[in-house]
Design a protein around this motif. Sequence first.
Motif, mmCIF file in Angstrom:
data_model
loop_
_atom_site.group_PDB
_atom_site.id
_atom_site.type_symbol
_atom_site.label_atom_id
_atom_site.label_comp_id
_atom_site.label_asym_id
_atom_site.label_seq_id
_atom_site.Cartn_x
_atom_site.Cartn_y
_atom_site.Cartn_z
ATOM 1 N N UNK A 172 7.980 106.539 -1.865
ATOM 2 C CA UNK A 172 9.248 105.989 -2.307
ATOM 3 C C UNK A 172 10.193 107.079 -2.804
ATOM 4 N N UNK A 173 9.680 108.008 -3.595
ATOM 5 C CA UNK A 173 10.570 109.054 -4.103
ATOM 6 C C UNK A 173 11.009 109.974 -2.972
ATOM 7 N N UNK A 174 10.132 110.225 -2.000
ATOM 8 C CA UNK A 174 10.522 111.030 -0.850
ATOM 9 C C UNK A 174 11.633 110.342 -0.060
ATOM 10 N N UNK A 175 11.500 109.027 0.154
ATOM 11 C CA UNK A 175 12.518 108.273 0.876
ATOM 12 C C UNK A 175 13.855 108.352 0.153
ATOM 13 N N UNK A 214 10.692 119.402 -3.981
ATOM 14 C CA UNK A 214 11.855 120.222 -3.630
ATOM 15 C C UNK A 214 12.104 120.107 -2.132
ATOM 16 N N UNK A 215 13.338 119.703 -1.758
ATOM 17 C CA UNK A 215 13.702 119.607 -0.347
ATOM 18 C C UNK A 215 15.067 120.242 -0.141
ATOM 19 N N UNK A 275 16.484 108.353 -10.257
ATOM 20 C CA UNK A 275 15.826 107.917 -11.491
ATOM 21 C C UNK A 275 16.042 106.438 -11.769
ATOM 22 N N UNK A 276 17.125 105.872 -11.242
ATOM 23 C CA UNK A 276 17.401 104.452 -11.475
ATOM 24 C C UNK A 276 16.616 103.544 -10.531
ATOM 25 N N UNK A 277 16.246 104.061 -9.362
ATOM 26 C CA UNK A 277 15.655 103.195 -8.343
ATOM 27 C C UNK A 277 14.218 103.535 -7.972
ATOM 28 N N UNK A 278 13.685 104.604 -8.544
ATOM 29 C CA UNK A 278 12.286 104.956 -8.288
ATOM 30 C C UNK A 278 11.516 104.881 -9.610
ATOM 31 N N UNK A 279 10.653 103.880 -9.773
ATOM 32 C CA UNK A 279 9.847 103.812 -10.994
ATOM 33 C C UNK A 279 9.031 105.094 -11.174
ATOM 34 N N UNK A 280 8.998 105.594 -12.400
ATOM 35 C CA UNK A 280 8.256 106.799 -12.784
ATOM 36 C C UNK A 280 8.983 108.096 -12.443
ATOM 37 N N UNK A 309 21.647 124.750 -0.239
ATOM 38 C CA UNK A 309 21.506 123.817 -1.364
ATOM 39 C C UNK A 309 20.138 123.157 -1.312
ATOM 40 N N UNK A 310 19.621 122.789 -2.490
ATOM 41 C CA UNK A 310 18.309 122.170 -2.594
ATOM 42 C C UNK A 310 18.349 121.045 -3.615
ATOM 43 N N UNK A 311 17.475 120.058 -3.403
ATOM 44 C CA UNK A 311 17.352 118.935 -4.321
ATOM 45 C C UNK A 311 15.945 118.936 -4.893
ATOM 46 N N UNK A 312 15.843 118.964 -6.217
ATOM 47 C CA UNK A 312 14.550 118.922 -6.905
ATOM 48 C C UNK A 312 14.462 117.638 -7.712
ATOM 49 N N UNK A 313 13.291 117.017 -7.691
ATOM 50 C CA UNK A 313 13.076 115.804 -8.481
ATOM 51 C C UNK A 313 11.722 115.889 -9.165
#
Length: 280
Positions: free
Chosen positions: A107-110, A86-87, A13-18, A93-97
């Motif tokens: 950018x958010x995927x990276x 979701x990855x 959230x700090x490094x990906x605009x939007x 474990x999973x990461x959701x954004x």
Amino acid sequence: MTTDLSWMLEDIVHNVPKARHAVLLSADGLPRGATDGMAQQDVRTISAAMAGMQSLSRATSHFAGPGEDRQWNQTIIEFSHGWIFLIGAGQGAYLAAAAAPDVDMQQISFRMHRLVARLGNNLTSPPRVNADGLAARSGGARAQQGAGGQGIPIVDLDEVVAEVQGARHAVLLGSDGLPRGATTGMSQDLADTISAAMTGIHAYSRATSQFAGVGQDAQWRQTVIEFQHGWIFLISAGRGAFLAAAAEHDADIEEFTTRLHQVVPRLSSYMAPRGEASRT
């Protein structure tokens, strides 16, 4: 909750605009961390929904097509007011954004995958989620057979699949979650099995709407599941109905989804409940 890894999620959230939020969760739906500004109840709800969706997604890998490596890669949910990604983040474990509609998706995927690499030092294993389980045990054979109880063939869907290289098949689901028809060659058994799983995925997708953001007249648009061997698309077909379709991994997915959205208005005549009058 086990060790709280929330501080590591702030990178997104700090490094990906939007970008709006991020949540790390276990396979059984327990939150392991979340970015600032999320209520604990919301974190628990999102974690449970994401875990349920991932479990059902793994059970649909055979719908995407045959293949020895049915590794799940990611799930993307599109709403009118935002996106959810979701990855995998290691074994179990999973990461959701969540992000705004105009986020830079690359950018958010990276950032998400880079964060997963960092999380590897705090989790048990590198990120790889194999889509086995129910799908590999009982669904694989059904995916490759076209016999047995063929349902109502939908000519409009046949045309889409025939015109897009790599497209496999599609099934139309009514608002009650039951199949109304499918592409030629898809068995009734497969249509019923996939419809049940997709109904659950659709419900979980809609349950995550608040995670994507708050917006007036917010609407779910589609859920995309990527496997190593193929894609599954679940899109709104209007009046509570939805359309599930599958394609090979190297198919032109932009062309395929565009054609699917274009054909949706022509599917209304197939919406009668199964057993009642429908177009053939």
